[in-house]
Scaffold this active site. Sequence first.
Site, short mmCIF file in Angstrom:
data_model
loop_
_atom_site.label_atom_id
_atom_site.label_comp_id
_atom_site.label_asym_id
_atom_site.label_seq_id
_atom_site.Cartn_x
_atom_site.Cartn_y
_atom_site.Cartn_z
N ASP A 280 0.83 -1.21 0.00
CA ASP A 280 0.00 0.00 0.00
C ASP A 280 0.86 1.26 0.00
OD1 ASP A 280 -2.39 -1.38 -0.02
OD2 ASP A 280 -2.56 -1.42 2.17
N TYR B 238 6.41 -8.45 8.45
CA TYR B 238 6.19 -7.01 8.56
C TYR B 238 6.45 -6.53 9.98
CZ TYR B 238 3.41 -7.69 4.27
OH TYR B 238 2.98 -8.03 3.01
N ARG C 205 -3.75 -4.92 7.84
CA ARG C 205 -4.69 -3.94 8.36
C ARG C 205 -5.98 -4.60 8.86
NH1 ARG C 205 -7.39 -1.71 3.14
NH2 ARG C 205 -6.21 -2.77 1.51
N ASP D 202 -6.90 1.39 7.99
CA ASP D 202 -5.55 1.95 8.19
C ASP D 202 -5.66 3.46 8.37
OD1 ASP D 202 -5.62 3.24 5.63
OD2 ASP D 202 -4.96 1.39 4.67
#
Length: 311
Positions: free
Chosen positions: A50, A78, A183, A92
């Site tokens: 993203d 992540y 998310r 998010d």
Amino acid sequence: MQQKPKNFDPDVPSGILLINKPEGQTSAQVVAKVKRTLNAKKVGHTGTLDPFATGLVICCINQATKLAQFFLKGDKTYEGVLHLGIDTNTQDKTGEIISQKEPHCNETEISAAFRSFLGQIEQIPPAFSALKHRGVPLYQWARKGCPVQKPPRKVHIYDLTIQTIALPDVYFTVKCSSGTYVRTLCADIGKTLKCGGHLKELCRIDSCGYSIDHSLTYEQMAQETMNMLKSRIVPIADALKKVPKLIAPPAMERQIKNGGRLFRNHFSQEILKQGNILKIVTPDNMLLAVIQWHEESNECKIIRFGLSDNK
């Protein structure tokens, strides 16, 4: 008027280049920058990150774009920040706030909530995502006020570790399977804690065994000479580092080069037990093919590479 053919640098090798994407850039913009910088004929990425997120983007160059499908299926790691107490419509920090509630949970409750999402879980893909409905990305439906809910999908959370709790923020690392929405994971943890939550920050630090530590920032790309940049490209034969490799016997090499078919019974049980994907190389490590086999079929699917593709 006939357009002049584009001039590409014929000396750009096929392989992968690791890029550390800055915040605000799309994955497509990263690809465009790499293609422009190298003057490469083809560049593709191996999984969308993203725009607000940062971190590792694996760029496949020239004939290595044929390998992108295998990277897409790989595990990712992540670092993220979950902000508790605020739900957004995109799950998010880029979205509109849809609810707020003071988080009164303690560290024990937060740790228990995180542990409950380990292993195989089901996720409902977010309405603001690139998945398609009737050929149109879901985020376009959502922006028109017609959000589409896809059915839940199974994903795997291999590791989910809290690094620091500084309410309302929770800093964590997660290793997950392909197709996981971090998310959505954050929103679901917030729902479990009955206060809501969204993903505030995200950085991809590992993909398919490649670490962000070996990636190039935009600034480093600009400072490197062209020869140095080319030397940073992982050769196509070595790109799929976790896929087992077989040096082709002469008969198999001829079979592949001549467009022949391959079947499971061409391989030993020892090879077959290593997984359903195999790299086939020449004795001097030139990639001939990547093959896949499936339980329901004896014939292998072959993605072929010429020796010129390895340059």
